[in-house]
Design an enzyme around this catalytic site. Structure first.
Site, PDB file in Angstrom:
ATOM      1  N   ASP A   1       0.850  -1.198   0.000  1.00  0.00           N
ATOM      2  CA  ASP A   1       0.000   0.000   0.000  1.00  0.00           C
ATOM      3  C   ASP A   1       0.883   1.244   0.000  1.00  0.00           C
ATOM      4  O   ASP A   1       1.338   1.697   1.046  1.00  0.00           O
ATOM      5  CB  ASP A   1      -0.933  -0.016   1.210  1.00  0.00           C
ATOM      6  CG  ASP A   1      -1.857   1.203   1.225  1.00  0.00           C
ATOM      7  OD1 ASP A   1      -1.649   2.140   0.413  1.00  0.00           O
ATOM      8  OD2 ASP A   1      -2.764   1.231   2.064  1.00  0.00           O
TER       9      ASP A   1
ATOM     10  N   HIS B   1       0.687   8.099   3.666  1.00  0.00           N
ATOM     11  CA  HIS B   1       1.472   7.480   4.731  1.00  0.00           C
ATOM     12  C   HIS B   1       2.960   7.819   4.661  1.00  0.00           C
ATOM     13  O   HIS B   1       3.740   7.349   5.493  1.00  0.00           O
ATOM     14  CB  HIS B   1       1.302   5.960   4.671  1.00  0.00           C
ATOM     15  CG  HIS B   1      -0.129   5.532   4.625  1.00  0.00           C
ATOM     16  ND1 HIS B   1      -1.000   5.775   5.652  1.00  0.00           N
ATOM     17  CD2 HIS B   1      -0.858   4.921   3.650  1.00  0.00           C
ATOM     18  CE1 HIS B   1      -2.206   5.309   5.343  1.00  0.00           C
ATOM     19  NE2 HIS B   1      -2.140   4.789   4.120  1.00  0.00           N
TER      20      HIS B   1
HETATM   21  C1  LIG Z   1     -11.737   1.661  -1.124  1.00  0.00           C
HETATM   22  C2  LIG Z   1     -10.161   1.620  -1.138  1.00  0.00           C
HETATM   23  C3  LIG Z   1      -9.585   1.051   0.130  1.00  0.00           C
HETATM   24  C4  LIG Z   1      -8.130   1.205   0.231  1.00  0.00           C
HETATM   25  C5  LIG Z   1      -7.650   0.803   1.621  1.00  0.00           C
HETATM   26  C6  LIG Z   1      -7.294   1.986   2.418  1.00  0.00           C
HETATM   27  C7  LIG Z   1      -6.036   2.647   1.935  1.00  0.00           C
HETATM   28  C8  LIG Z   1      -5.167   3.110   3.076  1.00  0.00           C
HETATM   29  O1  LIG Z   1      -3.932   3.553   2.527  1.00  0.00           O
HETATM   30  C9  LIG Z   1      -5.871   4.222   3.809  1.00  0.00           C
HETATM   31  C10 LIG Z   1      -5.556   4.211   5.245  1.00  0.00           C
HETATM   32  O2  LIG Z   1      -4.901   3.373   5.786  1.00  0.00           O
HETATM   33  S1  LIG Z   1      -6.212   5.520   6.148  1.00  0.00           S
HETATM   34  C11 LIG Z   1      -5.490   5.324   7.759  1.00  0.00           C
HETATM   35  C12 LIG Z   1      -6.315   4.470   8.664  1.00  0.00           C
HETATM   36  N1  LIG Z   1      -7.640   4.986   8.879  1.00  0.00           N
HETATM   37  C13 LIG Z   1      -7.841   6.078   9.640  1.00  0.00           C
HETATM   38  O3  LIG Z   1      -6.943   6.709  10.182  1.00  0.00           O
HETATM   39  C14 LIG Z   1      -9.297   6.482   9.809  1.00  0.00           C
HETATM   40  C15 LIG Z   1      -9.603   6.669  11.266  1.00  0.00           C
HETATM   41  N2  LIG Z   1     -11.031   6.864  11.443  1.00  0.00           N
HETATM   42  C16 LIG Z   1     -11.615   8.077  11.306  1.00  0.00           C
HETATM   43  O4  LIG Z   1     -10.944   9.084  11.084  1.00  0.00           O
HETATM   44  C17 LIG Z   1     -13.102   8.133  11.448  1.00  0.00           C
HETATM   45  O5  LIG Z   1     -13.559   7.071  12.252  1.00  0.00           O
HETATM   46  C18 LIG Z   1     -13.830   8.057  10.072  1.00  0.00           C
HETATM   47  C19 LIG Z   1     -13.442   9.291   9.238  1.00  0.00           C
HETATM   48  C20 LIG Z   1     -13.472   6.771   9.310  1.00  0.00           C
HETATM   49  C21 LIG Z   1     -15.322   8.066  10.297  1.00  0.00           C
HETATM   50  O6  LIG Z   1     -15.624   9.072  11.226  1.00  0.00           O
HETATM   51  P1  LIG Z   1     -16.899  10.036  11.100  1.00  0.00           P
HETATM   52  O7  LIG Z   1     -16.849  10.768   9.803  1.00  0.00           O
HETATM   53  O8  LIG Z   1     -16.984  10.798  12.393  1.00  0.00           O
HETATM   54  O9  LIG Z   1     -18.053   9.055  10.963  1.00  0.00           O
HETATM   55  P2  LIG Z   1     -18.767   8.006  11.945  1.00  0.00           P
HETATM   56  O10 LIG Z   1     -19.989   8.663  12.508  1.00  0.00           O
HETATM   57  O11 LIG Z   1     -17.830   7.350  12.898  1.00  0.00           O
HETATM   58  O12 LIG Z   1     -19.168   6.942  10.857  1.00  0.00           O
HETATM   59  C22 LIG Z   1     -19.989   7.323   9.766  1.00  0.00           C
HETATM   60  C23 LIG Z   1     -20.900   6.171   9.446  1.00  0.00           C
HETATM   61  O13 LIG Z   1     -20.084   5.098   8.968  1.00  0.00           O
HETATM   62  C24 LIG Z   1     -20.269   3.953   9.798  1.00  0.00           C
HETATM   63  N3  LIG Z   1     -18.982   3.273   9.933  1.00  0.00           N
HETATM   64  C25 LIG Z   1     -17.806   3.809  10.305  1.00  0.00           C
HETATM   65  N4  LIG Z   1     -16.857   2.853  10.334  1.00  0.00           N
HETATM   66  C26 LIG Z   1     -17.463   1.698   9.959  1.00  0.00           C
HETATM   67  C27 LIG Z   1     -17.027   0.363   9.812  1.00  0.00           C
HETATM   68  N5  LIG Z   1     -15.754   0.010  10.036  1.00  0.00           N
HETATM   69  N6  LIG Z   1     -17.915  -0.570   9.435  1.00  0.00           N
HETATM   70  C28 LIG Z   1     -19.216  -0.239   9.192  1.00  0.00           C
HETATM   71  N7  LIG Z   1     -19.698   1.025   9.326  1.00  0.00           N
HETATM   72  C29 LIG Z   1     -18.823   1.957   9.705  1.00  0.00           C
HETATM   73  C30 LIG Z   1     -20.779   4.492  11.127  1.00  0.00           C
HETATM   74  O14 LIG Z   1     -21.525   3.503  11.847  1.00  0.00           O
HETATM   75  C31 LIG Z   1     -21.654   5.633  10.647  1.00  0.00           C
HETATM   76  O15 LIG Z   1     -22.861   5.136  10.125  1.00  0.00           O
HETATM   77  P3  LIG Z   1     -24.278   5.520  10.778  1.00  0.00           P
HETATM   78  O16 LIG Z   1     -24.248   7.016  10.928  1.00  0.00           O
HETATM   79  O17 LIG Z   1     -25.296   5.027   9.821  1.00  0.00           O
HETATM   80  O18 LIG Z   1     -24.289   4.817  12.110  1.00  0.00           O
END
Ligand SMILES: CCCCCCC[C@@H](O)CC(=O)SCCNC(=O)CCNC(=O)[C@H](O)C(C)(C)COP(=O)(O)OP(=O)(O)OC[C@H]1O[C@@H](n2cnc3c(N)ncnc32)[C@H](O)[C@@H]1OP(=O)(O)O
Length: 283
Positions: free
Chosen positions: A187, A192
């Site tokens: 990745d 990153h």
């Molecule tokens: C497609 C290509 C894929 C490629 C792979 C990835 C490539 C990599 O290089 C990228 C990375 O590694 S990124 C680094 C790792 N990730 C992060 O740092 C993200 C950390 N998380 C966040 O910032 C927030 O939680 C955030 C931003 C993720 C969400 O926060 P909020 O905007 O505050 O939203 P929140 O209310 O928590 O969630 C919104 C709705 O989504 C649902 N949800 C969240 N996580 C979920 C999950 N894991 N599974 C299922 N549903 C999920 C929530 O339940 C919510 O839905 P609803 O409002 O309907 O309840």
């Protein structure tokens, strides 16, 4: 809206995935194995230590899985994607080198208002017998791709931590150069590694890959609950809830429950892995 919701439920053609001994060793280094004196990890980071056959960290399966940046899903950019969750289930320990066939299907594309959620399931199969070796589920948040009139999906399953102190707390180091090492496992998202790309995405500096954090926590669970034996590692799932920066320690808090363990991990004062579940492999 450039996500193609029409792909949901349509299996992709099987894809071969092959790995070498060096791929597995590099992955182990990328998730911090080999330098923590509490754990015996020599067999995960070397193939020629006397009398020790190489072993493969169970979480290595994430490098064989489909994560979702695929033209079949539509035309969004890597810079729009945050990894939101990962689940893995192992049916067998992985050999030091080998190949599998990856069967992938988009299980869901959910409309969360401003953003969209993409859920991909990959079944990794033995190419000779067709038997499943592992199943992975990757959940990504695609920024700005919601609002297409789709469903929000079901409410998440009930998940509550026991109202007591954790049964174990494991502090796991990450190195300042951890993401630079981890990216060599596949990745190469500049989020990153490149401060300019990180700033463009609103981060003060490059963030650790979600799957690197996942692998570090997986090592903690492997050693604390599976005796360091990859053959006993069954299932692990998390949500990524806040970014981790290379060099931060992870504090993995674990509670034993009836069927396995629940866990949560913090970096500083933020919960970065939430809704964590882990179970040993059923024998
Ligand atoms: C497609 C290509 C894929 C490629 C792979 C990835 C490539 C990599 O290089 C990228 C990375 O590694 S990124 C680094 C790792 N990730 C992060 O740092 C993200 C950390 N998380 C966040 O910032 C927030 O939680 C955030 C931003 C993720 C969400 O926060 P909020 O905007 O505050 O939203 P929140 O209310 O928590 O969630 C919104 C709705 O989504 C649902 N949800 C969240 N996580 C979920 C999950 N894991 N599974 C299922 N549903 C999920 C929530 O339940 C919510 O839905 P609803 O409002 O309907 O309840």
């Amino acid at each position: 809206m450039s996500l193609d919701v029409g792909v949901v439920g349509q299996p992709w053609p099987p894809e071969p995935r092959t790995w070498s001994s060096s791929d597995a060793l590099l992955y182990a280094l990328g998730v911090g194995a080999g330098s923590d004196e509490r754990f015996d990890e020599l067999a995960f980071v070397t193939e020629n230590s006397a009398g020790r056959p190489q072993q493969v960290l169970p979480s290595f399966v994430v490098t064989l899985a489909s994560l979702g940046l695929d033209p079949r899903l539509g035309g969004f950019e890597l810079s729009q994607v945050l990894h939101a969750g990962m689940e893995i289930e192992l049916r067998a320990a992985l050999p030091p080198e080998g190949s599998v066939e990856a069967d992938t299907v988009a299980e869901a594309i959910l409309d969360k208002g401003r953003d969209a959620i993409v859920v991909l399931r990959t079944t990794l199969r033995d190419p000779h017998t067709g038997a499943p070796v592992a199943v992975t589920r990757s959940t990504s948040l695609v920024l700005g791709e919601g609002g297409f009139g789709g469903g929000r999906g079901p409410a998440p399953a009930e998940w509550r931590l026991p109202a007591r102190d954790p049964d174990a707390s494991l502090r796991m180091e990450t190195r300042v150069e951890q993401a630079l090492l981890y990216r060599l496992s596949g990745d190469r998202n500049p989020l990153h590694s490149d401060p300019v790309a990180a700033a463009r995405a609103g981060f003060p500096r490059p963030v650790l890959h979600g799957l690197c954090t996942f692998g570090v926590a997986a090592r903690a669970l492997l050693h604390a609950y599976a005796g360091g034996d990859p053959g006993r590692f069954g299932r692990m799932g998390v949500r990524f809830t806040a970014p981790v920066y290379p060099g931060q320690d992870l504090l993995v808090n674990v509670w034993k429950t009836g069927g396995g363990v629940q866990f949560q991990a913090r970096a500083g004062d933020r919960v970065v892995l939430d809704r964590g579940v882990f179970a040993l492999r059923a024998s």
